[in-house]
Structures are given as C-alpha cells and as structure tokens.
Scaffold this motif. Structure first.
Motif, mmCIF file in Angstrom:
data_model
loop_
_atom_site.group_PDB
_atom_site.id
_atom_site.type_symbol
_atom_site.label_atom_id
_atom_site.label_comp_id
_atom_site.label_asym_id
_atom_site.label_seq_id
_atom_site.Cartn_x
_atom_site.Cartn_y
_atom_site.Cartn_z
ATOM 1 N N ALA A 123 -4.200 -17.202 43.332
ATOM 2 C CA ALA A 123 -3.040 -17.405 42.037
ATOM 3 C C ALA A 123 -3.247 -16.408 41.186
ATOM 4 O O ALA A 123 -4.535 -16.045 40.692
ATOM 5 N N TRP A 124 -2.353 -16.012 40.294
ATOM 6 C CA TRP A 124 -2.106 -15.313 39.220
ATOM 7 C C TRP A 124 -1.959 -15.823 38.024
ATOM 8 O O TRP A 124 -0.938 -16.308 37.572
ATOM 9 N N ASP A 125 -2.881 -15.353 36.946
ATOM 10 C CA ASP A 125 -2.639 -15.708 35.538
ATOM 11 C C ASP A 125 -2.110 -14.495 34.771
ATOM 12 O O ASP A 125 -2.336 -13.328 35.443
ATOM 13 N N VAL A 126 -1.568 -14.701 33.505
ATOM 14 C CA VAL A 126 -1.222 -13.213 32.852
ATOM 15 C C VAL A 126 -1.788 -13.315 31.440
ATOM 16 O O VAL A 126 -2.016 -14.431 31.214
ATOM 17 N N GLN A 127 -1.659 -12.229 30.890
ATOM 18 C CA GLN A 127 -2.156 -11.915 29.600
ATOM 19 C C GLN A 127 -1.098 -11.265 28.861
ATOM 20 O O GLN A 127 -0.337 -10.266 29.803
ATOM 21 N N SER A 128 -0.985 -10.936 27.555
ATOM 22 C CA SER A 128 0.084 -10.112 27.002
ATOM 23 C C SER A 128 -0.395 -8.532 27.171
ATOM 24 O O SER A 128 -1.302 -8.270 27.713
ATOM 25 N N LEU A 129 0.353 -7.828 26.841
ATOM 26 C CA LEU A 129 0.463 -6.212 27.085
ATOM 27 C C LEU A 129 -0.661 -5.982 26.195
ATOM 28 O O LEU A 129 -1.724 -5.001 26.276
#
Length: 369
Positions: free
Chosen positions: A31-37
């Motif tokens: 599973a993939w989480d995200v963070q901002s640029l």
C-alpha cells in the motif's frame, strides 16, 4: 473483500508520483501513502525509513540516508546482471544519481529535469536560447522557478549553461565571473515576473500556465508530462546554438528501507515496475513519467504526451547531477534563500556569491543535522 498490505511505501502527492504505483500494487502486498512535493524535497529520509518499507526519494538525500544507515544497498537484493540492465536502460544520469560509495541505493522509476515550458499561443514561438528568453520576458509574462529549493536549482542550471558545473570542488561553488553572470540574467528576467509566481513550486507554475493566461513562459521548470498539451515543453535554454542546455536533474528513485524484510513477491513487483514494457506502457498510461530511455523515444508514448519526451530528452541526457553529501539538503535550502535575497535586492551579487560559497564549504565539512 478488505486486504491488509504486508508492506507500506511512501511516494509524493501528485498524479505523476502516485497513480502508477497505486494502480500496480497488489492490495495484499503493498500500500502506498503520499507526502507533499515540499516533503519529498526536504523531509529527512531517515524518518521515512523508520516508518516505511519502500521510500520514493530524491537523489540528493542519499548522503544523509547512507550516513544514517537507513537504506538497504540494492546489490544485496538484486543480481549484478539485472542491475546492469536497469542501468543501461535508464535515460541520462538517472541511474548513477542513485549510486554512492560504489553501491546502488535506489532504482530510477521516474526521470525528470528542468526544461523550458511555454504557452506557444501567447509567445508565438518556443525560445531555445537565453537571449530569446530575455527578449520574450520583455513582452510576455515570464517567471523563474524560485520557491523552496528551486531558486538555487535555477541558479545552478544557468551556471551549467554558461559552461561551469557547480560544486566541482569542496571549496568552490562557481567562479566569481560565472556567479555574477548568473545573477545578472536571473535579476533581469525576474524583474518583470508576475509577483504571484515567486511563491509557486513547479506544479503551481504549470497549473497557472494551463489554467490562466497570466504566465506565458517559464524557462526552467521541472518537466511534468501531465501538463503537456496546452503547455509546450522544450529543451532547457542554451547560451548559444549548439551549447549545453543548462539543467539540474530531478526524477525519483525507489529505495528499500533498512527496516524492511522484503519478500520475494515484493522484489518481483519492483522488477516488474522497472521492466521495459511496464516503463513503456503501464507507467505512461497511469499518469507516470518513465525512466527508461526507450519509453522516451517511443513514437506512441511521445504522441500521447504531445511531443513532451522527444522535445526534452536531450536535456535529460545532459542534466547536471547535484552533490549528494550528507549536508547537501540543508545547503540547498539555505542557498535558495541567498539567491532570493540577491533577487530581492537585500544582498548585492558579490555578497550573495560569497555567502553561497561559505554555505557550500560548510556543508561539505560538517555532518548533517
């Protein structure tokens, strides 16, 4: 049915960074989480590695990550022949940007570098030289990419176009002559820039270009295939025809944290992501920007991207790779502030260059904070 993934990864929060990875991930495996640029550009990789098995990272973070011992060297997990094959297929210096101290620490999933972005319907043509950029900046709204670390990255890229790669030695960033020429050019272009653009990261600049007529030209901005169409991308500007397009390599790599105990299935999934067919078909079909040179030169991939790949591949092949010592990320942030100080008039160019040189020297001599 609800699956609980065995492994978790973190990538960056943009369709180019997340869509292909999420679409490809078997739900019971990953599973993939995200963070901002902004997080991708500055968040300590060691902290991410403490929480995730896979980390999509920017190559300048390698020095601090390797010093912290938070990444698995990939030669422990993949064979020499497959590593050599991936190295051969990757465009430009993408592969070697993730090589440090004789070992490979990440695989380039995505290739990008600073290129020129123009609204051809407003500019009338796509400039190729810095003199043409200067001319257009007097007539159409033009902006440099200056937010976050990008003020320094723009400075570095123009230095490359002028014939000098920055940070050639621990004691020298660029010569006084080159530094002054870069500041003169940046000041001239920035003086006429729409004020709203100075706080925008590359995504914000390209969003402004595609949704309004308030920005016609950005001569150096990280290329995003997602905006190709209304925006026309081209090679980074040169000083004179036939010269080197000055650009600083970006892109992303996938790394495995030291805490991870990757299964055979996870390693096979990573192999599939790097496979030539995946890079040529699946990644572009899911808003991604492949790292494989063959995908950049594929007629169908390029046509679907409105010519983005063929128009910018030359710049990607010749892009400058940033230093990756442990203190680089902190230097990059401080250096960008210094460049903005010169452009705002708070520092004169000589003082700004001296400050950049001092920051560079200190970063190569002190451990990362």
């Amino acid at each position: 049915m609800t699956f609980r993934a065995r492994f978790r990864g973190v990538t960056w929060d943009h369709p180019r960074g997340r869509e292909a990875l999420r679409a490809a991930a078997p739900p019971d495996l990953l599973a993939w989480d995200v963070q901002s640029l902004a997080g991708f550009e500055s968040h300590p990789v060691a902290d991410l590695c403490a929480r995730y098995d896979l980390v999509v990272l920017d190559h300048p973070h390698l020095g601090a990550a390797v010093e912290a011992g938070c990444l698995r060297p990939l030669d422990e997990l993949f064979g020499a022949a497959e590593l050599a094959s991936w190295a051969e297929q990757s465009i430009g210096p993408s592969w070697r940007s993730y090589t440090l101290a004789g070992r490979q620490w990440a695989l380039p999933l995505d290739a990008a570098t600073q290129v020129l972005a123009a609204r051809g319907d407003l500019t009338g043509y796509v400039p190729s030289t810095w003199d043409e950029v200067r001319s257009l900046a007097r007539a159409e709204p033009t902006a440099l990419s200056l937010a976050g670390p990008h003020a320094f990255l723009t400075f570095a890229s123009i230095a490359v176009a002028l014939g000098e790669e920055p940070a050639a030695t621990p004691d020298t960033l660029v010569s006084a002559e080159t530094g002054r020429a870069v500041f003169d050019l940046m000041t001239e272009v920035d003086a006429r820039a729409p004020a709203e653009t100075r706080a925008l990261d590359p995504i914000g600049l390209l969003e402004l270009m595609t949704t309004t007529n308030r920005l016609a030209l950005c001569p150096l901005v990280y290329g995003y295939v997602n905006y190709s169409g209304r925006v026309t991308f081209g090679d980074a500007p040169v000083v004179a025809p036939g010269g080197r397009p000055g650009s600083t390599l970006g892109g992303t790599g996938i790394a495995i944290s030291a805490r991870a105990r990757p299964s055979a299935a996870l390693l096979d999934h990573i192999r599939w992501l790097m496979a030539p067919r995946t890079q040529r078909e699946f990644v572009p079909a899911h808003a991604g920007q492949p790292s494989a040179r063959a995908a950049w030169h594929d007629d169908d991939v390029d046509a679907a991207a409105h010519g983005f790949y063929r128009r910018t591949a030359g710049t990607c092949e010749q892009a400058w790779v940033r230093p990756r010592h442990a203190g680089y990320i902190a230097f990059q942030a401080a250096a960008a502030e210094t460049v903005r100080g010169v452009l705002s008039g708070d520092l004169n160019p000589a003082a700004g260059l001296a400050q950049l040189t001092d920051l560079h020297r200190a970063s190569t001599r002190e451990p990362a904070r």
